[in-house]
Design a protein around this motif. Structure first.
Motif, PDB file in Angstrom:
ATOM      1  N   GLN A  19      78.432  15.142  54.083  1.00  0.00           N
ATOM      2  CA  GLN A  19      78.117  16.543  54.367  1.00  0.00           C
ATOM      3  C   GLN A  19      78.893  17.589  53.652  1.00  0.00           C
ATOM      4  O   GLN A  19      78.338  18.824  53.032  1.00  0.00           O
ATOM      5  CB  GLN A  19      78.196  16.896  55.928  1.00  0.00           C
ATOM      6  CG  GLN A  19      77.825  18.335  56.229  1.00  0.00           C
ATOM      7  CD  GLN A  19      77.851  18.454  57.722  1.00  0.00           C
ATOM      8  OE1 GLN A  19      78.127  17.243  58.577  1.00  0.00           O
ATOM      9  NE2 GLN A  19      77.825  19.583  58.469  1.00  0.00           N
ATOM     10  N   SER A  24      70.309  17.558  54.469  1.00  0.00           N
ATOM     11  CA  SER A  24      70.588  16.886  55.856  1.00  0.00           C
ATOM     12  C   SER A  24      70.225  15.532  55.902  1.00  0.00           C
ATOM     13  O   SER A  24      70.944  14.650  56.342  1.00  0.00           O
ATOM     14  CB  SER A  24      70.068  18.077  56.710  1.00  0.00           C
ATOM     15  OG  SER A  24      70.556  17.557  58.170  1.00  0.00           O
ATOM     16  N   THR A  41      72.207  13.334  53.564  1.00  0.00           N
ATOM     17  CA  THR A  41      73.588  13.158  54.126  1.00  0.00           C
ATOM     18  C   THR A  41      73.614  12.127  55.179  1.00  0.00           C
ATOM     19  O   THR A  41      74.367  11.075  55.146  1.00  0.00           O
ATOM     20  CB  THR A  41      73.954  14.380  54.801  1.00  0.00           C
ATOM     21  OG1 THR A  41      74.233  15.350  53.799  1.00  0.00           O
ATOM     22  CG2 THR A  41      75.226  14.224  55.450  1.00  0.00           C
ATOM     23  N   ASP A  73      75.278   8.463  54.714  1.00  0.00           N
ATOM     24  CA  ASP A  73      76.292   7.998  55.824  1.00  0.00           C
ATOM     25  C   ASP A  73      76.006   6.679  56.354  1.00  0.00           C
ATOM     26  O   ASP A  73      76.729   5.871  56.494  1.00  0.00           O
ATOM     27  CB  ASP A  73      76.159   9.062  56.879  1.00  0.00           C
ATOM     28  CG  ASP A  73      77.109  10.306  56.594  1.00  0.00           C
ATOM     29  OD1 ASP A  73      77.835  10.260  55.658  1.00  0.00           O
ATOM     30  OD2 ASP A  73      77.159  11.245  57.340  1.00  0.00           O
ATOM     31  N   GLU A 106      77.429  19.916  50.546  1.00  0.00           N
ATOM     32  CA  GLU A 106      77.188  21.415  51.060  1.00  0.00           C
ATOM     33  C   GLU A 106      76.692  22.193  50.009  1.00  0.00           C
ATOM     34  O   GLU A 106      76.025  23.215  50.492  1.00  0.00           O
ATOM     35  CB  GLU A 106      78.409  21.620  51.697  1.00  0.00           C
ATOM     36  CG  GLU A 106      79.567  22.223  51.177  1.00  0.00           C
ATOM     37  CD  GLU A 106      80.774  22.457  51.956  1.00  0.00           C
ATOM     38  OE1 GLU A 106      80.576  23.027  53.197  1.00  0.00           O
ATOM     39  OE2 GLU A 106      81.847  22.027  51.603  1.00  0.00           O
TER      40      GLU A 106
END
Length: 176
Positions: free
Chosen positions: A60, A26, A29, A33, A64
């Motif tokens: 994401q 997370s 990500t 980003d 995943e």
């Protein structure tokens, strides 16, 4: 921005040796980003191969699969034994009699700052309709802010549906 991201890699109380893979992914990500790096990606499905350099990745979605290797939830922790090869390498394997989808998870930590350096796992599933196996791995560098940052990742595996042939696939990506 990356310096504001806390890396929930380990339980700092020292009581848990499990790695919060979902939290790590997370945070990666969010970091990726914000940086929006280009990615050199090679994909092989069956006999067909394609190579591209891509920008504007949905991180994401792209990462995943790595969240599936998270065994830090209390319900899953009871299913795994921990083998510490040294203070920088931990291997998590299912206990005898347990049958999770995660065959093993191996995490290597950077010796200097004890943050994730590499992560590797094998995830397999089988039922009467299909069979699949995925070998996933990623490598990290320490960025200018002193935080780990994914530099490359690989996914290799196969999928077999009940009446079809086994379809192998492989993805190799390098973050530029």
């Amino acid at each position: 921005m990356s310096s504001c991201i806390d890396e929930p890699v380990r339980d700092t109380s020292g009581t848990s040796k499990f790695v919060n893979v979902a939290g790590f992914i997370s945070n990666q990500t969010a970091l990726l980003d914000s940086l929006n790096p280009a990615v050199e990606k090679k994909v092989l499905i069956g006999e067909k191969q394609e190579q591209q350099t891509l920008q504007n990745i949905d991180w994401q979605r792209e990462l995943e699969l790595f969240i599936q290797a998270d065994i830090s939830k209390p319900a899953l922790q009871a299913s795994f034994d921990i083998e510490e090869q040294d203070k920088n390498i931990r291997i998590f394997r299912p206990r005898e009699g347990e049958n999770p989808d995660i065959d093993y998870l191996k995490v290597t930590f950077d010796e200097k700052n004890q943050q994730i350096k590499t992560l590797e796992a094998r995830i397999s599933q089988e039922n009467y309709l299909f069979e699949s196996e995925k070998m996933i791995s990623l490598q990290c560098i320490t960025n200018a802010s002193g935080q780990p940052q994914i530099s490359a990742y690989q996914i290799k595996g196969f999928q077999k549906l009940i009446f079809n042939d086994k379809v192998p696939y492989q993805i190799e990506a390098k973050i530029l």
